[in-house]
Design a protein around this motif. Sequence first.
Motif, short mmCIF file in Angstrom:
data_model
loop_
_atom_site.label_atom_id
_atom_site.label_comp_id
_atom_site.label_asym_id
_atom_site.label_seq_id
_atom_site.Cartn_x
_atom_site.Cartn_y
_atom_site.Cartn_z
N ALA A 103 6.07 137.69 -64.91
CA ALA A 103 4.64 138.22 -64.22
C ALA A 103 5.10 137.01 -62.92
CB ALA A 103 4.14 137.84 -65.06
N PHE A 104 4.98 135.61 -63.54
CA PHE A 104 5.12 134.81 -62.43
C PHE A 104 6.08 134.61 -61.57
CE2 PHE A 104 5.36 130.54 -61.12
CZ PHE A 104 3.93 130.39 -60.83
N GLY A 105 7.28 135.05 -61.77
CA GLY A 105 8.23 135.17 -60.64
C GLY A 105 8.43 136.25 -60.27
N LEU A 106 7.71 137.64 -60.35
CA LEU A 106 6.93 138.74 -59.31
C LEU A 106 6.08 138.60 -58.75
CD1 LEU A 106 8.30 141.07 -58.51
CD2 LEU A 106 6.75 142.42 -60.33
N ALA A 107 4.92 137.40 -59.39
CA ALA A 107 3.87 137.37 -58.51
C ALA A 107 4.60 136.18 -57.69
CB ALA A 107 2.83 136.39 -58.86
N MET A 108 5.31 135.43 -57.18
CA MET A 108 5.50 134.73 -56.36
C MET A 108 6.53 135.11 -55.63
SD MET A 108 6.72 130.87 -58.18
CE MET A 108 8.46 130.33 -56.84
N ASP A 109 7.47 136.18 -55.68
CA ASP A 109 8.32 136.51 -54.70
C ASP A 109 7.68 137.34 -53.72
OD1 ASP A 109 10.34 136.10 -56.29
OD2 ASP A 109 11.17 137.31 -57.06
N VAL A 110 6.10 138.18 -54.31
CA VAL A 110 5.01 138.93 -53.55
C VAL A 110 4.47 138.03 -52.31
CG1 VAL A 110 3.27 140.84 -53.42
CG2 VAL A 110 5.54 141.39 -54.97
N THR A 111 4.21 136.99 -53.35
CA THR A 111 2.94 136.14 -52.31
C THR A 111 3.86 135.43 -50.94
OG1 THR A 111 1.80 136.14 -54.59
CG2 THR A 111 0.92 134.64 -52.56
N THR A 112 5.40 135.56 -51.76
CA THR A 112 6.08 134.89 -49.86
C THR A 112 5.77 135.74 -49.17
OG1 THR A 112 7.28 133.19 -51.84
CG2 THR A 112 8.40 134.24 -50.01
N PHE A 113 6.27 136.79 -49.80
CA PHE A 113 5.81 137.84 -48.33
C PHE A 113 4.95 137.29 -47.37
CE2 PHE A 113 4.79 142.25 -46.12
CZ PHE A 113 5.43 142.00 -45.58
N PHE A 114 3.55 137.52 -47.76
CA PHE A 114 2.19 137.28 -47.24
C PHE A 114 1.68 135.64 -46.48
CE2 PHE A 114 1.88 140.53 -49.65
CZ PHE A 114 0.96 141.84 -49.17
N LEU A 115 2.92 135.41 -47.07
CA LEU A 115 2.02 133.62 -46.98
C LEU A 115 3.31 133.47 -45.73
CD1 LEU A 115 2.99 131.65 -50.25
CD2 LEU A 115 0.55 131.61 -49.08
N LEU A 116 4.51 134.57 -45.43
CA LEU A 116 5.24 133.65 -44.33
C LEU A 116 4.31 134.28 -43.20
CD1 LEU A 116 8.36 133.61 -42.83
CD2 LEU A 116 8.34 136.30 -43.61
N PHE A 117 3.73 135.53 -43.29
CA PHE A 117 2.63 136.02 -42.10
C PHE A 117 1.19 134.90 -41.98
CE2 PHE A 117 4.95 139.56 -43.34
CZ PHE A 117 5.91 139.92 -41.53
N SER A 118 0.96 134.72 -43.04
CA SER A 118 -0.31 133.65 -42.95
C SER A 118 0.12 132.22 -42.80
CB SER A 118 -0.49 133.53 -44.26
OG SER A 118 -1.86 133.24 -44.85
N VAL A 119 1.42 131.43 -42.92
CA VAL A 119 1.34 130.42 -42.63
C VAL A 119 1.89 130.13 -40.74
CG1 VAL A 119 2.64 128.47 -42.77
CG2 VAL A 119 2.19 129.37 -45.00
N SER A 120 3.02 131.04 -40.88
CA SER A 120 2.91 131.04 -39.01
C SER A 120 2.06 131.35 -38.09
CB SER A 120 4.24 132.04 -39.46
OG SER A 120 3.75 134.13 -39.43
#
Length: 128
Positions: free
Chosen positions: A36-53
Amino acid sequence: MVFLQGVFNTLSLFPFIPFILVYMIVLQRNKNRKQAFGLAMDVTTFFLLFSVSALFNNTFQSKSGFYLILLMLLIATGLIGSAQNRWKGKVNGKRLARAVWRLGFVAMSFGYVVFTFFGILSYIIKVT
């Protein structure tokens, strides 16, 4: 279409929301915290990419935040792939992609916190 764009913008603005949602859903279905933690990290990375940029662009009055993050991910891919090749004698693409993606999660989570703090601080300075 406008609804989906609004959902994407909201999840990118608050990337901890998809993390919590995915973690809870996967944990409820599988009862496996590590998965669950690994999949949550994977999905969140996609949103972090746009947010941090977007936060980077806002902080430094730039338009290259997205490309800078992609460049860093590509450099990390090369470095990790080179290290993997030296140790194992071959590159495992799946493990390489997972390592870079999760390393990106850690780096972008840190960047999200830092750029959010500086954004709030600069707003307070402008207002006063």
